[in-house]
Design a protein around this motif. Structure first.
Motif, PDB file in Angstrom:
ATOM      1  N   ARG A 102      25.810  61.610  83.255  1.00 59.84           N
ATOM      2  CA  ARG A 102      26.690  61.057  83.514  1.00 59.84           C
ATOM      3  C   ARG A 102      27.456  61.048  81.944  1.00 59.84           C
ATOM      4  O   ARG A 102      28.638  60.951  81.183  1.00 59.84           O
ATOM      5  N   CYS A 103      26.289  60.730  80.837  1.00 61.78           N
ATOM      6  CA  CYS A 103      27.100  61.038  79.406  1.00 61.78           C
ATOM      7  C   CYS A 103      26.834  62.227  78.444  1.00 61.78           C
ATOM      8  O   CYS A 103      27.541  62.022  77.615  1.00 61.78           O
ATOM      9  N   GLY A 104      26.859  63.414  79.306  1.00 65.70           N
ATOM     10  CA  GLY A 104      27.113  64.450  78.715  1.00 65.70           C
ATOM     11  C   GLY A 104      25.680  64.381  77.800  1.00 65.70           C
ATOM     12  O   GLY A 104      26.300  65.820  76.606  1.00 65.70           O
ATOM     13  N   VAL A 105      25.074  64.117  78.127  1.00 67.91           N
ATOM     14  CA  VAL A 105      23.673  64.236  76.910  1.00 67.91           C
ATOM     15  C   VAL A 105      22.273  65.113  77.646  1.00 67.91           C
ATOM     16  O   VAL A 105      21.851  64.748  79.253  1.00 67.91           O
ATOM     17  N   GLU A 106      20.947  65.189  76.882  1.00 65.00           N
ATOM     18  CA  GLU A 106      19.507  65.517  77.806  1.00 65.00           C
ATOM     19  C   GLU A 106      19.565  65.206  76.380  1.00 65.00           C
ATOM     20  O   GLU A 106      19.239  64.704  75.709  1.00 65.00           O
ATOM     21  N   LEU A 107      17.608  65.619  77.674  1.00 60.33           N
ATOM     22  CA  LEU A 107      16.115  64.932  76.471  1.00 60.33           C
ATOM     23  C   LEU A 107      16.400  65.762  75.126  1.00 60.33           C
ATOM     24  O   LEU A 107      16.469  67.102  75.895  1.00 60.33           O
ATOM     25  N   ASP A 108      16.288  65.938  74.114  1.00 57.40           N
ATOM     26  CA  ASP A 108      15.228  66.530  72.958  1.00 57.40           C
ATOM     27  C   ASP A 108      13.614  67.002  73.215  1.00 57.40           C
ATOM     28  O   ASP A 108      13.811  67.852  73.120  1.00 57.40           O
ATOM     29  N   SER A 109      13.322  65.641  73.993  1.00 58.57           N
ATOM     30  CA  SER A 109      11.543  66.415  73.987  1.00 58.57           C
ATOM     31  C   SER A 109      11.101  65.525  74.461  1.00 58.57           C
ATOM     32  O   SER A 109      11.776  64.065  74.275  1.00 58.57           O
ATOM     33  N   VAL A 110      10.180  65.246  75.157  1.00 65.15           N
ATOM     34  CA  VAL A 110       8.860  64.092  75.849  1.00 65.15           C
ATOM     35  C   VAL A 110       8.266  64.538  74.241  1.00 65.15           C
ATOM     36  O   VAL A 110       7.277  65.130  75.115  1.00 65.15           O
ATOM     37  N   VAL A 111       7.461  63.213  74.090  1.00 63.60           N
ATOM     38  CA  VAL A 111       5.799  63.077  73.602  1.00 63.60           C
ATOM     39  C   VAL A 111       5.287  62.732  74.207  1.00 63.60           C
ATOM     40  O   VAL A 111       5.156  61.535  74.822  1.00 63.60           O
ATOM     41  N   LEU A 112       3.869  63.428  74.363  1.00 66.42           N
ATOM     42  CA  LEU A 112       2.785  62.834  75.622  1.00 66.42           C
ATOM     43  C   LEU A 112       1.879  62.460  74.297  1.00 66.42           C
ATOM     44  O   LEU A 112       1.199  63.496  74.064  1.00 66.42           O
ATOM     45  N   LEU A 113       1.311  61.325  74.288  1.00 72.58           N
ATOM     46  CA  LEU A 113       0.034  60.975  73.301  1.00 72.58           C
ATOM     47  C   LEU A 113      -0.787  61.161  74.131  1.00 72.58           C
ATOM     48  O   LEU A 113      -0.867  59.807  74.996  1.00 72.58           O
ATOM     49  N   GLU A 114      -1.445  62.227  73.645  1.00 73.25           N
ATOM     50  CA  GLU A 114      -3.136  62.190  74.582  1.00 73.25           C
ATOM     51  C   GLU A 114      -4.190  61.149  73.543  1.00 73.25           C
ATOM     52  O   GLU A 114      -4.723  61.312  72.754  1.00 73.25           O
ATOM     53  N   ALA A 115      -5.323  60.726  74.360  1.00 73.13           N
ATOM     54  CA  ALA A 115      -6.556  60.211  73.995  1.00 73.13           C
ATOM     55  C   ALA A 115      -7.512  60.432  74.635  1.00 73.13           C
ATOM     56  O   ALA A 115      -7.026  59.763  76.246  1.00 73.13           O
ATOM     57  N   ASP A 116      -9.040  59.734  74.497  1.00 75.35           N
ATOM     58  CA  ASP A 116      -9.467  60.298  75.410  1.00 75.35           C
ATOM     59  C   ASP A 116      -9.839  58.464  75.868  1.00 75.35           C
ATOM     60  O   ASP A 116      -9.468  57.747  75.423  1.00 75.35           O
ATOM     61  N   SER A 117     -10.736  58.309  77.709  1.00 77.19           N
ATOM     62  CA  SER A 117     -10.355  56.722  78.020  1.00 77.19           C
ATOM     63  C   SER A 117     -11.282  56.316  77.242  1.00 77.19           C
ATOM     64  O   SER A 117     -10.951  55.062  77.373  1.00 77.19           O
ATOM     65  N   GLU A 118     -12.094  56.610  77.560  1.00 74.68           N
ATOM     66  CA  GLU A 118     -13.105  55.497  76.849  1.00 74.68           C
ATOM     67  C   GLU A 118     -12.809  55.203  74.962  1.00 74.68           C
ATOM     68  O   GLU A 118     -13.289  54.294  74.436  1.00 74.68           O
TER      69      GLU A 118
END
Length: 193
Positions: A102-118
């Motif tokens: 609706r705003c005529g824009v898109e996401l530039d990036s999606v950053v996924l922070l990954e880390a060991d569950s323990e």
């Protein structure tokens, strides 16, 4: 810059969101902050959200989506934003897509922070102890991580298919993780005026 920051509980999303948003000169938007602001201001959506939260229930997608849409419509988001904690479900992804369209824009990036569950369990138990969160027990923390994994995998896969997902190691000092994020988002130095 229009960004999403995703990652499991304890990965440092809130800390990194503030740092990265400041570097790009855009607002960091947390759904938790939106909920608290609407509840404090006693908005119609805030009253509705408060009823769910007080009962210990999740705030339904339609209420969350409406709050995020209201926040993204504010003037400070015109040139970009960083979303932390939203979207969390496939339905919220579809709604965010519609908002952006609706705003005529898109996401530039999606950053996924990954880390060991323990390591995340260790961090969250330490935070619970430091902040006096008696309800953050190891079984509860492990359950939150399981729920996150079940809900987020499809979202991460969808953004990977779109070519906007980047994964970053979330372990290390705040500065180290921030530099890793900046290295994948803006290989050239960013100057905010």
């Amino acid at each position: 810059m229009r960004l999403l920051l995703m990652g499991p509980p304890g990965a440092g999303k809130g800390t990194q969101a503030t740092t990265i948003a400041a570097r790009f000169g855009v607002p960091a938007i947390s759904t938790g902050d939106i909920f608290r602001a609407n509840v404090a201001q006693r908005t119609e959506l805030g009253v509705l959200a408060d009823a769910y939260m007080s009962a210990g229930d999740y705030v339904p997608d339609e209420v969350t989506n409406a709050m995020v849409a209201d926040r993204l419509a504010e003037a400070d988001c015109a040139d970009g934003f960083l979303l932390d904690g939203y979207p969390r479900t496939p339905q919220q992804v579809a709604e965010l897509d519609a908002m952006l369209e609706r705003c005529g824009v898109e996401l530039d990036s999606v950053v996924l922070l990954e880390a060991d569950s323990e390591e995340l369990v260790r961090r969250l138990l330490l935070r619970a102890q430091e902040q006096g969160r008696a309800d953050d027990t190891e079984p509860v923390i492990r359950r939150r991580l399981e729920v996150y994994a079940a809900e987020t995998e499809p979202l991460a896969a969808a953004y990977l298919d779109r070519g906007v997902l980047v994964s970053v190691d979330g372990l290390g000092s705040i500065e180290e993780v921030a530099e890793r994020i900046m290295a994948v988002l803006a290989p050239e130095p960013v100057v905010v005026e």
